[in-house]
Design a protein around this motif. Structure first.
Motif, PDB file in Angstrom:
ATOM      1  N   CYS A 100    -100.719 -22.676 -13.065  1.00 25.20           N
ATOM      2  CA  CYS A 100    -100.526 -23.701 -12.035  1.00 25.20           C
ATOM      3  C   CYS A 100     -99.595 -24.800 -12.515  1.00 25.20           C
ATOM      4  O   CYS A 100     -99.000 -25.518 -11.730  1.00 25.20           O
ATOM      5  CB  CYS A 100    -101.865 -24.304 -11.596  1.00 25.20           C
ATOM      6  SG  CYS A 100    -102.502 -25.617 -12.671  1.00 25.20           S
ATOM      7  N   CYS A 310     -99.726 -24.227  -5.791  1.00 27.82           N
ATOM      8  CA  CYS A 310     -99.018 -24.700  -6.992  1.00 27.82           C
ATOM      9  C   CYS A 310     -97.583 -24.195  -7.070  1.00 27.82           C
ATOM     10  O   CYS A 310     -96.663 -24.943  -7.370  1.00 27.82           O
ATOM     11  CB  CYS A 310     -99.760 -24.256  -8.245  1.00 27.82           C
ATOM     12  SG  CYS A 310    -101.491 -24.674  -8.229  1.00 27.82           S
ATOM     13  N   CYS A 345    -105.282 -26.711  -8.632  1.00 26.12           N
ATOM     14  CA  CYS A 345    -105.153 -25.315  -8.220  1.00 26.12           C
ATOM     15  C   CYS A 345    -106.449 -24.840  -7.555  1.00 26.12           C
ATOM     16  O   CYS A 345    -107.525 -25.358  -7.809  1.00 26.12           O
ATOM     17  CB  CYS A 345    -104.868 -24.489  -9.465  1.00 26.12           C
ATOM     18  SG  CYS A 345    -104.739 -22.725  -9.199  1.00 26.12           S
TER      19      CYS A 345
END
Lengths: 422, 213, 352
Positions: A100, A310, A345
């Motif tokens: 992420c 992300c 995330c």
């Protein structure tokens, strides 16, 4: 030393570029990256510290690039990277990292830790240490054309349904179209609403588009598992299909890593600039709206928030577009405390969702998103990634929460202004 | 005798090891090479690299709280250390006579005192946390402790010699300075130089993606 | 009125005699007036030598000394009080404190010989309880390091002359003393920060309760028997408040001594020195006992400050009320982020 392990070592050695050497030289082991990682914050276990997940690669760097490491290995004082290290670290590298990149945003010396893990996975997979779920997904992607095993037949069946629901003809292999769209398997199987939505929007906005029967899959398991060869092969299919149809743009769908795979890694994977421009569906929609081609009407008054995927936002640079679009149709759009490039995330990116054994940990990490949602007290969450959406829905169900998840493109299609005059 | 040695031959050797070593380490990073990025950038990489080098001096707004300790203790130590190294009266004199040939106005005594207190408090807190926090315990290596320890001893002996009353104390300080210089290029102390490269690389990549990192 | 009465003439003569006698007395006493005035109000001494000496020694009154040198006490040539300060330091503070610190060490050694190491009676359970947070431990060790540096250098300054000159010789001691003085003065201002951190991170749970006095009555169970205690027992609470008290005294007196630029004169500095020396010696003596019981003296105590956790059985035996509370809150055994004692550095399967 097994042959596979040597291949892994060779891969790690090959990938030790200036960035990684600089990153390892700079790391002062301050531990701040731990605070940025949801796998650490939700478990409190120090082994989930992002930089610690790079121990195998750090050992490699030490023995190849540092004085003490070289000396130590030569004198037998320092243990060189061993196959066992890779075996021991497999779960840390694959189960507890979604790539992420939140850690990369907070490192005081500026290390891009997500980039390092992405490279470390190349070594892991070359040595044969990758989760079975992801290996299988990659194999299916290469052999069948989709990590979920979606074939052209499945797509055609879905498209038939889309045509029936929308009353629109879905162009397939239309030579000379301006845009070629890709879908993620997840959309074809679970969220055909997405395909219906873009069909409606494109019809209304007068976008010339098509689907290629040869390359409609956007996801790229090679990127997630860390296999550049597989990733390059998958990108290559899209490139040749796009070249065949002569399109100017390839549209990356509501899928996080698919965008990274083709937009940022695509050209590098095939070793030449892409013969077309890659545009994310949200970028295109915002562009159409600005041009006045996408006309929206009405709005929803439900309190809702946006979950930043992300790879699209922090790692993809599509930050403001979804917010602009959302404000057009939602009066009660509120942001989570950490959002945009500092979002948390969902817990299922970077191939973690394809990795069955990681599920309990992933659900534990989801508590971060739960806290964010509880804090806001919203009933609806909009996102723009099919994978995030599945993971969010699973987490919401697991924790018995009362939150609806929907795709941004769908939400926009619902507010499409009257019958298009195109 | 002792003073002559640590300010003479050993000092020259240490300075040489430091300069050559740092240059070698930086060259090694350059030698590792970087593949050209073929993707189409949203914005240019170079300005992003420069911007990130500066932007990372402070954490993101969202990350202020988790980073508060490292930021406060880290800056107390680093700023304190810079003031000590560059503005302590004996240092200015040494720089003028032995290195550059010119000097500048040294800091007044109270500034020195304040800087030393900040530097010691910051370094001690950071070092102790390294030994106590489970995360830091997990990721710290021997190098981290040697580097921190040497820096602490250099600062400590420097303060012992503050009164400039005994050559032995000055020589002791100088000995550890020499050792620190020799150790520097082989250690994580290199971050003092490479942080610019690391931030730059990341800043450039992220700027190409249109994200200010 | 030509005729004088004989009675009137006699009265006049008597008055004349009295006046004469009074004048005589006045003449005789007049030179004594300065003496008398000097005796009562204290002005000057007619002896110029003695006068000067008195002014120099400043024994009597604030003198009217003028000097071109601007500063505190610059008009004082010899500080008479300095002699009594010196006597106190040499004849009372140093020997008495030496006996006190030596006595503490002997008492601890005797205690060790008699009582031995206080073991965990039931042995280790292997179940951990979180006792101190990272920040608490950080505050503790920060104080410990700063205290040790200041304590050692301070002791060198106090006893060095007697202890170190025979060992190092005058030259060696000169170097050591100079170094210690610089370190002591330089680290001094960090000490207030350490005291503040201790106050901030340990004040919770250090209030006195009824159970603490029972604990005290039972001698803390040090000599046998069980004394109930919460998170902190009476000994620890006294040590905490003692740290603050001695700490405050050391900080105030230390700052007065370290920064003589705020107009404080010698009398203030002398008082600061008395209080600094006495508080420091008492504090160091306490630290001996504290360090002993935290390490060698008691099994399972040190890890509370290193790893932040204690064994459940240790907690039950020494802080039973706290343990009961932790148990009620379900915090026994749940130690997030705690490294397993037999950690090999390789992570176990995650999420399995």
């Amino acid at each position: 030393m097994s042959e596979r392990f040597e291949q892994g070592v060779a891969a790690l050695r090959r990938l030790m570029d200036a960035r990684i050497v600089s990153y390892f030289s700079s790391c002062v082991h301050c531990g701040l990256c731990a605070e940025a990682c949801l796998f650490y914050t939700e478990t409190g276990d120090p082994k989930y510290t992002p930089i610690y997940k790079l121990e195998p690669m750090r050992k490699m760097w030490r023995q190849e690039n540092t004085f003490w490491g070289k000396l130590g290995v030569k004198l037998g004082l320092t243990e060189p990277l061993a196959e066992q290290d890779l075996a021991d670290w497999e779960t840390l590298v694959y189960d507890s990292c979604t790539l992420c990149g939140r850690c990369s945003m907070v490192c005081p010396v500026g290390n891009d830790i997500a980039y390092m893990i992405r490279k470390e996975r190349e070594g892991m997979v070359a040595a044969g240490y990758a989760p079975d779920g992801m290996k299988e997904a990659t194999r299916r992607a290469l052999e069948i054309g989709s990590p979920m095993g979606v074939t052209l037949k499945t797509l055609r069946a879905t498209l038939k349904g889309v045509e029936r629901n929308t009353g629109l003809a879905i162009p397939v292999d239309a030579q000379g179209a301006e845009y070629m769209t890709l879908f993620s398997s997840m959309e074809v199987v679970n969220f055909p609403e997405y395909i219906e939505s873009i069909a409606r929007i494109f019809a209304a906005a007068g976008v010339s588009w098509t689907i290629s029967s040869e390359a409609f899959e956007a996801t790229n398991s090679g990127i997630q598992i860390g296999d550049s060869k597989a990733a390059g092969e998958l990108v290559g299919r899209v490139v040749s299909a796009a070249e065949k149809l002569g399109v100017q743009y390839v549209i990356s769908p509501e899928c996080g890593h698919a965008f990274t795979a083709i937009r940022w890694e695509g050209a590098n994977l095939i070793g030449r600039p892409l013969p077309f421009k890659v545009i994310h569906i949200l970028e295109l929609l915002e562009q159409l709206r600005e041009e006045g081609r996408l006309k929206l009407e009405g709005h929803t008054d439900i309190r809702l928030t946006f979950h930043d995927p992300c790879q699209i936002v922090r790692r993809g640079g599509v930050v403001e577009q979804p917010r602009q679009l959302l404000r057009e149709v939602a009066t009660e759009f509120v942001e989570m405390r950490d959002h945009g490039v500092m979002n948390w995330c969902c817990g299922g990116g970077g191939g973690v969702s394809a990795n069955e054994r990681a599920e309990p940990l992933r659900l534990q990490a989801f508590q971060r998103k739960k806290k964010q949602l509880d804090e806001l007290g919203v009933e609806t969450m909009v996102t723009a990634c099919a994978n995030c959406r599945i993971i969010l829905e699973e987490g919401i169900e697991h924790y018995g929460m009362d939150v609806q998840v929907t795709g941004l493109t769908e939400l926009l299609a619902e507010h499409l202004a009257g019958p298009a005059e195109s | 005798m002792f003073l002559d040695f640590v300010e003479g031959p050993l000092w020259y050797a240490a300075a040489a090891v430091f300069l050559v070593g740092v240059a070698w380490r930086l060259a090694a990073i350059a030698r590792a090479g970087l593949k050209e990025d073929l993707s189409v950038p949203r914005t240019a990489g170079a300005p992003g690299a420069v911007a990130t080098v500066f932007r990372r001096f402070l954490p993101h707004r969202e990350f202020m709280r988790p980073a508060a300790f490292q930021m406060v203790a880290g800056y107390a130590f680093h700023i304190g250390l810079f003031v000590l190294v560059l503005f302590a009266a004996p240092h200015v004199e040494f720089i003028e006579q032995r290195i550059l040939g010119f000097g500048w106005t040294p800091a007044p005594h109270w500034v020195f005192l304040l800087a030393a207190n900040f530097a010691f408090a910051g370094l001690l807190l950071l070092w102790l946390r390294r030994m106590l926090d489970p995360v830091l315990r997990r990721i710290s290596t021997l190098d981290d402790h040697i580097g921190t320890g040497l820096t602490f001893v250099v600062m400590f002996t420097g303060c012992m010699a503050l009164f400039e009353s005994h050559d032995f104390l000055r020589a002791l300080h100088m000995l550890f300075v020499d050792l620190l210089l020799i150790y520097f290029p082989f250690s994580r102390l290199m971050h003092a130089f490479t942080f610019i490269l690391s931030r730059g690389f990341t800043g450039a990549t992220m700027a190409r993606k249109g994200v200010s990192a | 009125m030509g005729k004088k009465s004989p009675e009137a003439a006699g009265r006049r003569r008597r008055m004349m005699y009295r006046a004469l006698a009074l004048m005589l007395a006045a003449v005789l006493l007049l030179p004594l007036v300065p003496y008398a005035v000097a005796y009562v109000g204290g002005i000057t001494n007619p002896n110029p030598g003695a006068d000067l000496w008195r002014q120099v020694r400043q024994r009597e009154t604030p003198p009217e000394v003028r000097t071109q040198v601007r500063g505190v006490d610059t008009g004082v040539l010899i500080n008479a009080r300095g002699e009594s300060w010196r006597q106190f330091r040499m004849e009372q503070l140093i020997p008495w404190s030496g006996w006190f610190l030596g006595g503490m060490l002997v008492a601890i050694a005797l205690f060790y010989l008699l009582r031995g190491r206080i073991r965990i009676d039931k042995g280790r359970s292997g179940i951990l309880v979180q006792r101190f947070t990272v920040n608490q431990r950080l505050a503790h060790w920060f104080m410990a390091v700063v205290f040790t540096i200041l304590g050692l250098t301070g002791l060198v300054l106090l006893y060095g002359r007697f202890v170190l000159i025979p060992l190092l010789g005058p030259e060696g001691f000169s170097v050591t003393a100079a170094a210690c003085k610089e370190i002591h003065n330089l680290f001094g201002p960090i000490f207030p920060l350490a005291v503040l951190l201790i106050l901030f991170y340990f004040v919770r749970g250090n209030g006195f309760r009824g159970v603490d006095f029972k604990w005290l009555a039972k001698g803390g169970g040090l000599l046998g028997g069980h004394a109930s205690a919460g998170h902190f027992n009476m000994g620890q609470k006294l040590w905490f408040w003692g740290t603050l008290l001695f700490g405050l005294s050391l900080v105030v007196s230390g700052l007065i001594l370290d920064f003589p630029v705020f107009g404080q004169g010698r009398p203030v500095m002398e008082w600061a020195h008395f209080s600094h020396g006495i508080a420091a010696v008492l504090f160091i003596g306490g630290a001996f006992a504290h360090s002993y019981i935290g390490t060698l003296g008691m099994e399972g105590a040190l890890e509370a400050m290193t790893h932040g956790t204690v064994d459940a059985n240790w907690a039950k035996e020494h802080h039973d009320l706290w343990y009961a509370q932790m148990e009620a809150e379900g915090k026994v055994g749940a130690v997030p982020g705690q490294e397993a004692p037999a950690s090999s550095g390789s992570p176990e399967t995650a999420g399995g």
